[in-house]
Write a protein that holds these residues in place. Sequence first.
Motif, PDB file in Angstrom:
ATOM      1  N   LEU A   1       0.855  -1.186   0.000  1.00  0.00           N
ATOM      2  CA  LEU A   1       0.000   0.000   0.000  1.00  0.00           C
ATOM      3  C   LEU A   1       0.889   1.234   0.000  1.00  0.00           C
ATOM      4  CD1 LEU A   1      -2.913   1.232   0.353  1.00  0.00           C
ATOM      5  CD2 LEU A   1      -2.422   1.247   2.808  1.00  0.00           C
ATOM      6  N   GLU A   2       0.631   2.135  -0.939  1.00  0.00           N
ATOM      7  CA  GLU A   2       1.381   3.387  -0.965  1.00  0.00           C
ATOM      8  C   GLU A   2       0.444   4.535  -0.647  1.00  0.00           C
ATOM      9  OE1 GLU A   2       3.763   3.756  -4.560  1.00  0.00           O
ATOM     10  OE2 GLU A   2       5.396   2.979  -3.301  1.00  0.00           O
ATOM     11  N   ILE A   3       0.864   5.366   0.294  1.00  0.00           N
ATOM     12  CA  ILE A   3       0.052   6.522   0.675  1.00  0.00           C
ATOM     13  C   ILE A   3       0.829   7.788   0.342  1.00  0.00           C
ATOM     14  CG2 ILE A   3      -1.183   7.694   2.542  1.00  0.00           C
ATOM     15  CD1 ILE A   3      -1.325   5.006   4.014  1.00  0.00           C
ATOM     16  N   GLY A   4       0.325   8.528  -0.644  1.00  0.00           N
ATOM     17  CA  GLY A   4       0.935   9.813  -1.012  1.00  0.00           C
ATOM     18  C   GLY A   4       0.328  10.911  -0.161  1.00  0.00           C
ATOM     19  N   ASN A   5       1.188  11.666   0.497  1.00  0.00           N
ATOM     20  CA  ASN A   5       0.708  12.650   1.473  1.00  0.00           C
ATOM     21  C   ASN A   5       0.661  14.069   0.915  1.00  0.00           C
ATOM     22  OD1 ASN A   5       0.387  10.776   3.582  1.00  0.00           O
ATOM     23  ND2 ASN A   5       2.598  10.800   3.953  1.00  0.00           N
ATOM     24  N   PHE A   6      -0.393  14.770   1.232  1.00  0.00           N
ATOM     25  CA  PHE A   6      -0.577  16.193   0.894  1.00  0.00           C
ATOM     26  C   PHE A   6      -0.841  16.913   2.206  1.00  0.00           C
ATOM     27  CE2 PHE A   6      -0.941  15.836  -3.723  1.00  0.00           C
ATOM     28  CZ  PHE A   6      -1.115  14.463  -3.860  1.00  0.00           C
ATOM     29  N   TYR A   7       0.060  17.811   2.567  1.00  0.00           N
ATOM     30  CA  TYR A   7      -0.043  18.448   3.879  1.00  0.00           C
ATOM     31  C   TYR A   7      -0.896  19.711   3.804  1.00  0.00           C
ATOM     32  CZ  TYR A   7       3.407  15.013   5.147  1.00  0.00           C
ATOM     33  OH  TYR A   7       4.040  13.815   5.370  1.00  0.00           O
ATOM     34  N   VAL A   8      -2.026  19.651   4.495  1.00  0.00           N
ATOM     35  CA  VAL A   8      -2.957  20.784   4.467  1.00  0.00           C
ATOM     36  C   VAL A   8      -2.512  21.820   5.503  1.00  0.00           C
ATOM     37  CG1 VAL A   8      -5.355  21.486   4.824  1.00  0.00           C
ATOM     38  CG2 VAL A   8      -4.840  19.296   3.706  1.00  0.00           C
ATOM     39  N   LYS A   9      -2.228  23.034   5.007  1.00  0.00           N
ATOM     40  CA  LYS A   9      -1.808  24.105   5.924  1.00  0.00           C
ATOM     41  C   LYS A   9      -2.957  25.052   6.217  1.00  0.00           C
ATOM     42  CE  LYS A   9       2.992  23.901   4.340  1.00  0.00           C
ATOM     43  NZ  LYS A   9       2.779  23.042   3.122  1.00  0.00           N
ATOM     44  N   ASP A  10      -3.903  25.105   5.298  1.00  0.00           N
ATOM     45  CA  ASP A  10      -5.034  26.015   5.499  1.00  0.00           C
ATOM     46  C   ASP A  10      -6.234  25.488   4.703  1.00  0.00           C
ATOM     47  OD1 ASP A  10      -6.446  28.116   6.465  1.00  0.00           O
ATOM     48  OD2 ASP A  10      -5.391  29.675   5.329  1.00  0.00           O
TER      49      ASP A  10
ATOM     50  N   LYS B   1       0.804  15.648  -7.430  1.00  0.00           N
ATOM     51  CA  LYS B   1       1.969  14.899  -6.992  1.00  0.00           C
ATOM     52  C   LYS B   1       2.131  15.079  -5.481  1.00  0.00           C
ATOM     53  CE  LYS B   1       6.862  14.332  -8.134  1.00  0.00           C
ATOM     54  NZ  LYS B   1       7.381  14.488  -6.780  1.00  0.00           N
ATOM     55  N   PRO B   2       2.160  13.982  -4.754  1.00  0.00           N
ATOM     56  CA  PRO B   2       2.264  14.102  -3.290  1.00  0.00           C
ATOM     57  C   PRO B   2       3.613  14.649  -2.849  1.00  0.00           C
ATOM     58  CG  PRO B   2       2.349  11.798  -3.959  1.00  0.00           C
ATOM     59  CD  PRO B   2       2.057  12.588  -5.200  1.00  0.00           C
ATOM     60  N   GLU B   3       3.616  15.275  -1.664  1.00  0.00           N
ATOM     61  CA  GLU B   3       4.878  15.814  -1.115  1.00  0.00           C
ATOM     62  C   GLU B   3       5.802  14.688  -0.679  1.00  0.00           C
ATOM     63  OE1 GLU B   3       4.628  19.147   1.715  1.00  0.00           O
ATOM     64  OE2 GLU B   3       2.596  19.442   0.966  1.00  0.00           O
ATOM     65  N   ASP B   4       5.221  13.668  -0.105  1.00  0.00           N
ATOM     66  CA  ASP B   4       6.017  12.474   0.200  1.00  0.00           C
ATOM     67  C   ASP B   4       5.106  11.252   0.163  1.00  0.00           C
ATOM     68  OD1 ASP B   4       4.810  12.091   2.810  1.00  0.00           O
ATOM     69  OD2 ASP B   4       6.077  13.715   3.526  1.00  0.00           O
ATOM     70  N   THR B   5       5.736  10.107   0.165  1.00  0.00           N
ATOM     71  CA  THR B   5       4.970   8.867   0.043  1.00  0.00           C
ATOM     72  C   THR B   5       5.399   7.871   1.111  1.00  0.00           C
ATOM     73  OG1 THR B   5       4.740   9.193  -2.334  1.00  0.00           O
ATOM     74  CG2 THR B   5       4.380   6.963  -1.518  1.00  0.00           C
ATOM     75  N   GLU B   6       4.408   7.300   1.770  1.00  0.00           N
ATOM     76  CA  GLU B   6       4.685   6.215   2.722  1.00  0.00           C
ATOM     77  C   GLU B   6       4.357   4.899   2.018  1.00  0.00           C
ATOM     78  OE1 GLU B   6       2.429   6.811   6.463  1.00  0.00           O
ATOM     79  OE2 GLU B   6       2.245   8.870   5.761  1.00  0.00           O
ATOM     80  N   SER B   7       5.184   3.906   2.300  1.00  0.00           N
ATOM     81  CA  SER B   7       4.949   2.619   1.657  1.00  0.00           C
ATOM     82  C   SER B   7       4.840   1.534   2.720  1.00  0.00           C
ATOM     83  CB  SER B   7       6.123   2.338   0.707  1.00  0.00           C
ATOM     84  OG  SER B   7       5.875   1.118   0.046  1.00  0.00           O
TER      85      SER B   7
END
Lengths: 441, 347
Positions: A3-12, A175-181
């Motif tokens: 499972l790959e989770i691409g992260n998008f960090y919500v600042k506002d 495109k995600p900022e980072d990806t967890e695998s």
Amino acid sequence: MKLEIGNFYVKDITFGKELKFDNGVLTINKEEALAFIKEDERITEADLYIAKPGDKIRMCPVKEAVEPRVRLDGRGLFPGYEGELVRAGEGTLHAMKNCSVLVVGRHWGGFQDGVIDMSGEGQKYTYFGGLNNIVLVADTNEEFEKREQQKKNDALRHAAHRLAEFVGKCVKDLKPEDTESYELEPAIKRDPKTEKLPSVVFVMQPQTQMEDMGYNTLAYGWDMNHMLPTYMNPNEVLDGAIVSGSFMPVAAKWSTYDYQNCPAIKALYREHGKTINFLGIIMSNLNVALDQKERSAIYVAQIANSLGADGAVVAEEGYGNPDADYVGCIVALEDAGVKTVGLSDECTGRDGMSQPLVTLDEKCDALVSCGDVSDLLVLPAMETVLGELEALGRDGMAGGWAGDEILGPSVREDGSIIMENNSMFCGDQVLGWSTKTMKAF
Amino acid sequence: MKKAILYINQFFGQIGGEDKADFAPVIREGKVGPAMEFAKNLQADITYTIICGDNFMGSNTDEAVKTILDGLEGKDFDLFLAGPAFQAGRYGVACGTICKAVKEKFNVPVLTSMNVENPGVEMFKSNMLIMEGANIASHMRKDVAAMVKVANKILSGEQVGPATEEGYFPTGRRKEVWLEDKTTAADRMINMLVAKLNGEPFVTELPIPKPDRVPIAPAIKDLKHAKIALVTTGGIVPVDNPDKIQSASATRWGRYDISHTMRLESGVYKTIHAGFDPAAANDDPNVITPVDALQELLKEGYYGSLHPYFYSTVGTGTTQAEAARMANEIVPYLKEDNVDGIIMVST
């Protein structure tokens, strides 16, 4: 199973013309989102708000929290609950981090609903006080349970999951900022180095003690009161196979957000191949009758032995009666030769003098304690209340009361509140976020 | 400056040793004995020192407590200190007794210090903060310093921390604490798990108290010739409660002759137990202490004989340690009469 989770960090978060995510800012078209929510005819009234850390906002009665996400294969986020029943835990999804969709009752609360403060002393008592929240405040036509202390909250919980899916769509093509695998090799096909490490299972005991259907935690949409413990891949839990229920004092609750981000699972993954050989999850449940409790414990210990587990972690969602399932399961594992650590909270009473779990056993020699549901909290008034604060005293919420000879009512005229931690939404963060513990005084 | 009052025994009060243990309580203005050591760093002035013989407090408890409480009436103090009592059993119990009474009457914080072996610890640790002290008086300075550290927190209104950090005996209270280093439950779980799997030491966050189980006695083979005794924690006593057994948190017990009593009559016996509605027991004390049924069964020859006394105390709020002590005092009477079986009636 990867499972790959691409992260998008919500600042506002802001309301605007179109749903989009740009440079950390999530913009939501409020009317469009509300129209989507109202497609469920059970929703009679709905509005959308934004609640960020530091805002002078109190929410009550909060019913559910979900992380906005999207599956790149177009599959539903919660198979068997919302969308087609297919296997979870593989493929790629995009997730909006530091962000959750909350659903709050416009008027009516219950035993299972909670409070969230976005600032002040109360903020730290829930994980969601530190997140950027999209808050749906709504009412429904579910007249049959309007005045019931125990509510299924079915329409509102579905609304939360649907809204999380609706919002998450805006990061599908970005495109995600980072990806967890996350990838766990089959239990019997691991590299020799990992094989040499002590092997560990994570035993989860979600709340399933309502005999009536519609309240309990779901596995692929299936009421977990009607299942026996089974082996699961941790990725399934992280990927929406488990949907939170609507039954228990809310401080001990595991929301769907907690399953999606489960810190205990992530910590076990982190140690996998380093200090432990993480075998996977034994998904258990919590029961009412003693033989049901014992049967589940037998299954858990048997599966642990069959998998060859040297160690186990048992996590309990709830307190009081289910402590018997929790302690019983740990004892069964220890008796089966599996070295076990427990994760739970406690209930020691307002004076702190009560027995911390309803049943104790010396074999439970390694327990992590995440807080006290009976801790008394006095919190100042907030400028804005989303929902209806009166619900805390009026509707039988677990940590509130209408009146008390000594303490007065939970909801005071000036808008300040006094309540037990019991009503803090997912307050004890037993799945691993808790930075609270219990100490002897 | 805030004010404190110190309680010490005849020995530390410089009255004398064991031969002066019957010394009746006096309240001396100013500092006596250990008070000087306290005064070095205590953020309060010790205005009075109370001196009382250990035997006097033990044998004439009510009188001793009353004399001291009466003497404290009208005196202004912010903290009440007692001891340190080290391993001296009578002194420890005296410190606990007077601290409890002062706390209840004047609602002033109290603090004492005892060694873990001192019986006063078990008796009073749930009522007050008892610092974990040394066993002998040569450690006076260290024990006083530990008391002063916590005393100064109490005096300044600062929160007194958890038992293990401050060095007092846990009172039985468990409360939520935010971890300063913010270690998450997930990380604590991993640390504990890995340590446990590798046989390394770890500290559980919820210690399970060791159950003090008594093995079940073998069954009486020949009931027809067995001698049976009645013991109750239901507080049934002659109406004047001759042994002055307390209605809760009992430390006293009594035994009452039933060799010629066919049943316990209402008005002759009653319950002094404060933990349940006494109406039914006062109306018919046999519902808790079934002398009537036992006499009846005796007549029928169901069992051999009835021990001539029943034994009574009150169970509500009574500590396990006190209960065990009382049982150990009762047992010799039962053994002396060769009792084969006991009916233990709780409520």
